[in-house]
Write an enzyme that holds these catalytic residues in place. Structure first.
Site, PDB file in Angstrom:
ATOM      1  N   HIS A 109       0.831  -1.208   0.000  1.00 57.53           N
ATOM      2  CA  HIS A 109       0.000   0.000   0.000  1.00 57.53           C
ATOM      3  C   HIS A 109       0.865   1.258   0.000  1.00 57.53           C
ATOM      4  O   HIS A 109       0.719   2.140  -0.855  1.00 57.53           O
ATOM      5  CB  HIS A 109      -0.906  -0.009   1.236  1.00 57.53           C
ATOM      6  CG  HIS A 109      -1.693   1.254   1.444  1.00 57.53           C
ATOM      7  ND1 HIS A 109      -3.047   1.326   1.213  1.00 57.53           N
ATOM      8  CD2 HIS A 109      -1.321   2.491   1.867  1.00 57.53           C
ATOM      9  CE1 HIS A 109      -3.471   2.557   1.479  1.00 57.53           C
ATOM     10  NE2 HIS A 109      -2.428   3.274   1.882  1.00 57.53           N
ATOM     11  N   GLU A 110       1.763   1.351   0.965  1.00 57.67           N
ATOM     12  CA  GLU A 110       2.528   2.586   1.120  1.00 57.67           C
ATOM     13  C   GLU A 110       3.487   2.820  -0.039  1.00 57.67           C
ATOM     14  O   GLU A 110       3.651   3.946  -0.518  1.00 57.67           O
ATOM     15  CB  GLU A 110       3.280   2.581   2.455  1.00 57.67           C
ATOM     16  CG  GLU A 110       2.373   2.586   3.676  1.00 57.67           C
ATOM     17  CD  GLU A 110       1.440   3.792   3.737  1.00 57.67           C
ATOM     18  OE1 GLU A 110       1.700   4.796   3.048  1.00 57.67           O
ATOM     19  OE2 GLU A 110       0.444   3.717   4.466  1.00 57.67           O
ATOM     20  N   HIS A 156       1.935   4.393  -2.959  1.00 60.54           N
ATOM     21  CA  HIS A 156       1.847   5.854  -2.921  1.00 60.54           C
ATOM     22  C   HIS A 156       3.029   6.464  -3.671  1.00 60.54           C
ATOM     23  O   HIS A 156       2.900   7.508  -4.328  1.00 60.54           O
ATOM     24  CB  HIS A 156       1.849   6.362  -1.475  1.00 60.54           C
ATOM     25  CG  HIS A 156       0.508   6.327  -0.805  1.00 60.54           C
ATOM     26  ND1 HIS A 156      -0.613   6.912  -1.341  1.00 60.54           N
ATOM     27  CD2 HIS A 156       0.108   5.778   0.376  1.00 60.54           C
ATOM     28  CE1 HIS A 156      -1.648   6.738  -0.520  1.00 60.54           C
ATOM     29  NE2 HIS A 156      -1.237   6.044   0.518  1.00 60.54           N
ATOM     30  N   TYR A 211      -4.315  14.724  -2.833  1.00 62.95           N
ATOM     31  CA  TYR A 211      -4.692  13.963  -1.642  1.00 62.95           C
ATOM     32  C   TYR A 211      -5.851  14.613  -0.889  1.00 62.95           C
ATOM     33  O   TYR A 211      -5.804  14.825   0.316  1.00 62.95           O
ATOM     34  CB  TYR A 211      -3.475  13.803  -0.740  1.00 62.95           C
ATOM     35  CG  TYR A 211      -3.526  12.597   0.179  1.00 62.95           C
ATOM     36  CD1 TYR A 211      -3.577  11.310  -0.335  1.00 62.95           C
ATOM     37  CD2 TYR A 211      -3.516  12.749   1.552  1.00 62.95           C
ATOM     38  CE1 TYR A 211      -3.605  10.205   0.495  1.00 62.95           C
ATOM     39  CE2 TYR A 211      -3.544  11.660   2.404  1.00 62.95           C
ATOM     40  CZ  TYR A 211      -3.588  10.390   1.858  1.00 62.95           C
ATOM     41  OH  TYR A 211      -3.617   9.292   2.694  1.00 62.95           O
ATOM     42  N   GLU A 270      -5.847   6.885  -2.260  1.00 62.67           N
ATOM     43  CA  GLU A 270      -5.832   5.832  -1.245  1.00 62.67           C
ATOM     44  C   GLU A 270      -6.281   4.488  -1.826  1.00 62.67           C
ATOM     45  O   GLU A 270      -5.716   3.444  -1.513  1.00 62.67           O
ATOM     46  CB  GLU A 270      -6.737   6.224  -0.075  1.00 62.67           C
ATOM     47  CG  GLU A 270      -6.053   7.063   0.980  1.00 62.67           C
ATOM     48  CD  GLU A 270      -4.904   6.333   1.643  1.00 62.67           C
ATOM     49  OE1 GLU A 270      -5.058   5.152   2.012  1.00 62.67           O
ATOM     50  OE2 GLU A 270      -3.830   6.946   1.783  1.00 62.67           O
ATOM     51  N   ASP A 311     -13.180  11.675   4.667  1.00 65.09           N
ATOM     52  CA  ASP A 311     -11.748  11.419   4.761  1.00 65.09           C
ATOM     53  C   ASP A 311     -11.352  10.499   3.606  1.00 65.09           C
ATOM     54  O   ASP A 311     -12.093   9.591   3.228  1.00 65.09           O
ATOM     55  CB  ASP A 311     -11.434  10.750   6.099  1.00 65.09           C
ATOM     56  CG  ASP A 311      -9.961  10.432   6.273  1.00 65.09           C
ATOM     57  OD1 ASP A 311      -9.519   9.388   5.741  1.00 65.09           O
ATOM     58  OD2 ASP A 311      -9.260  11.195   6.927  1.00 65.09           O
ATOM     59  N   HIS A 347      -9.444   8.058   3.317  1.00 68.43           N
ATOM     60  CA  HIS A 347      -9.408   6.628   3.606  1.00 68.43           C
ATOM     61  C   HIS A 347     -10.800   6.007   3.554  1.00 68.43           C
ATOM     62  O   HIS A 347     -10.933   4.786   3.437  1.00 68.43           O
ATOM     63  CB  HIS A 347      -8.784   6.378   4.983  1.00 68.43           C
ATOM     64  CG  HIS A 347      -7.338   6.758   5.061  1.00 68.43           C
ATOM     65  ND1 HIS A 347      -6.935   8.027   5.386  1.00 68.43           N
ATOM     66  CD2 HIS A 347      -6.205   6.037   4.847  1.00 68.43           C
ATOM     67  CE1 HIS A 347      -5.613   8.081   5.379  1.00 68.43           C
ATOM     68  NE2 HIS A 347      -5.141   6.892   5.051  1.00 68.43           N
TER      69      HIS A 347
END
Length: 549
Positions: free
Chosen positions: A362-363, A366, A377, A386, A449, A451
Site C-alpha cells: 500500500h505505502e 503511494h 490527496y 488511497e 476522509d 481513507h
C-alpha cells in the site's frame, strides 16, 4: 512572446506556447495488437515527439506564452505508442490541476491528450493580497484544529504561491505545508490551500499518507532474502533490487520543515553474522526488519514482473525502509523526500508493528502514484489515491502467494489487535463494514476522509475481480452488494491489476475524480483487451454497480 522549444536539454524538458488557450477534446488511445513500429521509440524520442505535439496543439492543450510545461513521466508501450506526462506552470508558479498527458502513435503522431482541467489558466495578477506570513498562520491554525486535544510543538509553516485550477475557476493561492510534533514526538503535517486574494481556505489535507497497523511478530513466516556480504557478516541490503535496504530508526523521528530535514531518524543498516535474520518475535528487532524488507521485495517484483516497472520510480533505483520509528507510532508512511518507507511499532493495544505485506504494498504504491498521476490527496482524487494503494497493495499480497499471509480483500488484517475492535482496517467487498467507508458514489463522497471515500473504488475493484454476491475465497467469507441490484461477474484480479495500473500511469491526472476514473479504466481496458470485450463491458458494469456512470 516565447516559443515552444522542441529540443531542450537537461532532466526537466520544457515547452512554452504563444497562442491563446482553447478547450480541448480529450481522445483515448487504442492499442491495436497488429500495430508495430519498426523500432520502439526511446524515452528521449518520445519527449521530442511530445514537444512537437505541444507546438502543433498548444491551443488544444491550453498552453499560452505565460506558461511552461515540464516532463514528469514517460511511458512507451510495447507497440511503440507513447504517453508523456507534463506539469504546468504559469508565470513560473506551479499550477495545481494543470497537469496533462500527451498520447502519441508509434510514429510520433499526436493521438490526443488527457488534461486534469480544461479551464483556461489566466489570472489578472500574480501578486497576492494575502501575505505569505498570514497564510502560514492560517495553516498553523488548521493543523491545530485537525489535532484537537494534542499539545503540538515545534510547529512550522512554509507557504508557496501557486495557481489553483483544481477548485473551480483558476485563482492565485498559497499552498502551505504546516508541520509539527505531537505529545509523543511523532510527526504531524497538513497541507492547506488558501485563496491568496481573500484569505479563505480552499482545501486542506493530511500531508503524511498513512495506513495504520501493527503486529507483534513476523507476519509472513520464513521468507527468502537477498543480502549483501560484507567481510564476515551480512547486510540487509538487496543488490538484486536496486540495493534496497532496511535500517533501524532506533525509536527516533525526523525533524523536517518544508521538505528540508535538519535531522532524520537513523536508518542504521541491519547486519547479521550467519545470514539468518530475526526470530519471529518483537524481542528481536530484526524480526520487523525481515517483514519490511520482504514487503519491499515483493512489491518490487510485482511491479517489475507484472507491469514492467523497474522500481518505484521506474528508474531501477531501490528505496529503503526504517523500522522502529518513533514512540509507539501507530502509522506507516511513504516519504518522497527520502524515497523511503517508515514503519512505527504501534501502541501494542490497537495495533502492532506496521510491517505487514499489504501495508508495505500500500505505502510503496503511494510512491508509484506520486511519480505518475500524482492524484491530489483530498476530495475524490484523494479517495482514488488511497484506493490505488489499497488495490495495488492487495495485488502485491496475492502476487506473493505466501501461505502465512494468504491473499485476501482485507486491508491491514495482520496488524490490528483486539483493541481495534474489527478484523481489518478496510473491507473491499463491502467497505461500509468498517463503519465509515462508502460502498457507493454520491455527490457528498468527496467530503469524506480519503481513507473512507476510497471505499467506492475498492468496492469497484472487488466486484470487477470476483463479482457480486456471497462467496468464500481462501477461507474468507465475502458478500458484495451492488447499488443497482445487478449481478456482476468478475474477470479475475490479475486483469484488474493491469487495468488499474494502466489507467493510473497513462490516463489519470492530479484532478481525476470518480467519473474520470471510470473513463480512465475503460480506456485502459480498451487498450488491453479491446473495445466491446468482456473485460471492457465488465469495467462498465462494475462502475455502474457502485453508482458511477
Amino acid at each position: 512572446m516565447s516559443r515552444i522549444r522542441q529540443h531542450v536539454r537537461g532532466t526537466r524538458h520544457t515547452a512554452t506556447a504563444g497562442v491563446a488557450a482553447a478547450t480541448a477534446t480529450l481522445l483515448a488511445v487504442t492499442l491495436s495488437p497488429a500495430a508495430h513500429a519498426d523500432a520502439r521509440p526511446t524515452r528521449a524520442t518520445a519527449v521530442e515527439n511530445a514537444a512537437s505535439a505541444l507546438l502543433a496543439h498548444a491551443a488544444t492543450l491550453g498552453l499560452t506564452s505565460a506558461q511552461d510545461a515540464g516532463v514528469r513521466d514517460v511511458i512507451v508501450d510495447g507497440n511503440g505508442t507513447q504517453h508523456v506526462r507534463y506539469d504546468r506552470t504559469y508565470h513560473g508558479l506551479p499550477v495545481l490541476g494543470g497537469d496533462f498527458v500527451v498520447h502519441l502513435a508509434a510514429d510520433g503522431g499526436y493521438r490526443g491528450a488527457d488534461r486534469a482541467t480544461r479551464q483556461a489558466v489566466s489570472l489578472p495578477s500574480v501578486t497576492p493580497r494575502v501575505s505569505g506570513p498570514k497564510a502560514a498562520g492560517l495553516a498553523v491554525n488548521a493543523l491545530r484544529a485537525a489535532n484537537l486535544g494534542e499539545a503540538l510543538k515545534q510547529i512550522k509553516a512554509r507557504p508557496e504561491l501557486v495557481v489553483d485550477a483544481l477548485h473551480g475557476s483558476p485563482k492565485l493561492a498559497w499552498r502551505t505545508n504546516a508541520v509539527g510534533r505531537d505529545s509523543l514526538g511523532n510527526p504531524v503535517a497538513r497541507t492547506v490551500l488558501t485563496d491568496a486574494r481573500t484569505g479563505a481556505q480552499i482545501d486542506a489535507w493530511d500531508s503524511i499518507e498513512t495506513a495504520t497497523g501493527d503486529g507483534t511478530s513476523l507476519y509472513s513466516g520464513t521468507v527468502p532474502l537477498e543480502t549483501t556480504q560484507s567481510g564476515s557478516s551480512y547486510q540487509l541490503k538487496d543488490p538484486t533490487r536496486g540495493n534496497t535496504f532496511t535500517g533501524d530508526a532506533e525509536g527516533k523521528t525526523d525533524l523536517c520543515f518544508f521538505g528540508i530535514c535538519f535531522s532524520r531518524a537513523p536508518a542504521t543498516l541491519f547486519t547479521d553474522a550467519d545470514n539468518h535474520w530475526g526470530t519471529g518475535t518483537t524481542a528481536d528487532r530484526a524480526s520487523a526488519a525481515v517483514d519490511a524488507q520482504y514487503g519491499t521485495n515483493e512489491t518490487w517484483d510485482y511491479y517489475k514482473n507484472i507491469h514492467g516497472r523497474n522500481g518505484i520510480a521506474g528508474d531501477g533505483k531501490g528505496s529503503y525502509n526504517r523500522v522502529h520509528y518513533g514512540n509507539k507510532y501507530n502509522n506507516a508512511f511513504w516519504d518522497d523526500s527520502c524515497f523511503c518507507m517508515t514503519y512505527g511499532d504501534g501502541d501494542g493495544t490497537t495495533f502492532g508493528p506496521l510491517v505487514a505485506l499489504d501495508v508495505a504494498g500500500h505505502e510503496m504504491s503511494h510512491g508509484v502514484t506520486s511519480k505518475t498521476a500524482a492524484l491530489t490527496y483530498s476530495g475524490e482524487s484523494g479517495g482514488l489515491n488511497e484506493a490505488t494503494s489499497d488495490i495495488l497493495g492487495t495485488m502485491v499480497e496475492w502476487y506473493a502467494n505466501n501461505s502465512s499471509d494468504t491473499g485476501d480483500y482485507l486491508i491491514g488484517e495482520k496488524i490490528v489487535k483486539s483493541g481495534f475492535g474489527k478484523a481489518a482496517l478496510r473491507f473491499m467487498d463491502k467497505p461500509s463494514k468498517d463503519g465509515s467507508s462508502a460502498d457507493y458514489w454520491s455527490s457528498s463522497v468527496g467530503n469524506l476522509d480519503v481513507h473512507y471515500s476510497s471505499g467506492v473504488a475498492n468496492h469497484f475493484a472487488y466486484l470487477l475481480a470476483e463479482g457480486s454476491g456471497a462467496k468464500t475465497i481462501n477461507g474468507v467469507s465475502y458478500d458484495s452488494p451492488t447499488y443497482n441490484g445487478s449481478t456482476v461477474t468478475g474477470i479475475g484480479r490479475d486483469k484488474v491489476g493491469k487495468i488499474w495500473y494502466r489507467a493510473l500511469t497513462v490516463y489519470m491526472t492530479s484532478s481525476t475524480n470518480y467519473k474520470g476514473a471510470r473513463t480512465a479504466t475503460l480506456n485502459a481496458a480498451k487498450d488491453l483487451y479491446g473495445a466491446g470485450s468482456t473485460e471492457y463491458n465488465a469495467v462498465a458494469a462494475a462502475w455502474s454497480a457502485v453508482n458511477v456512470s
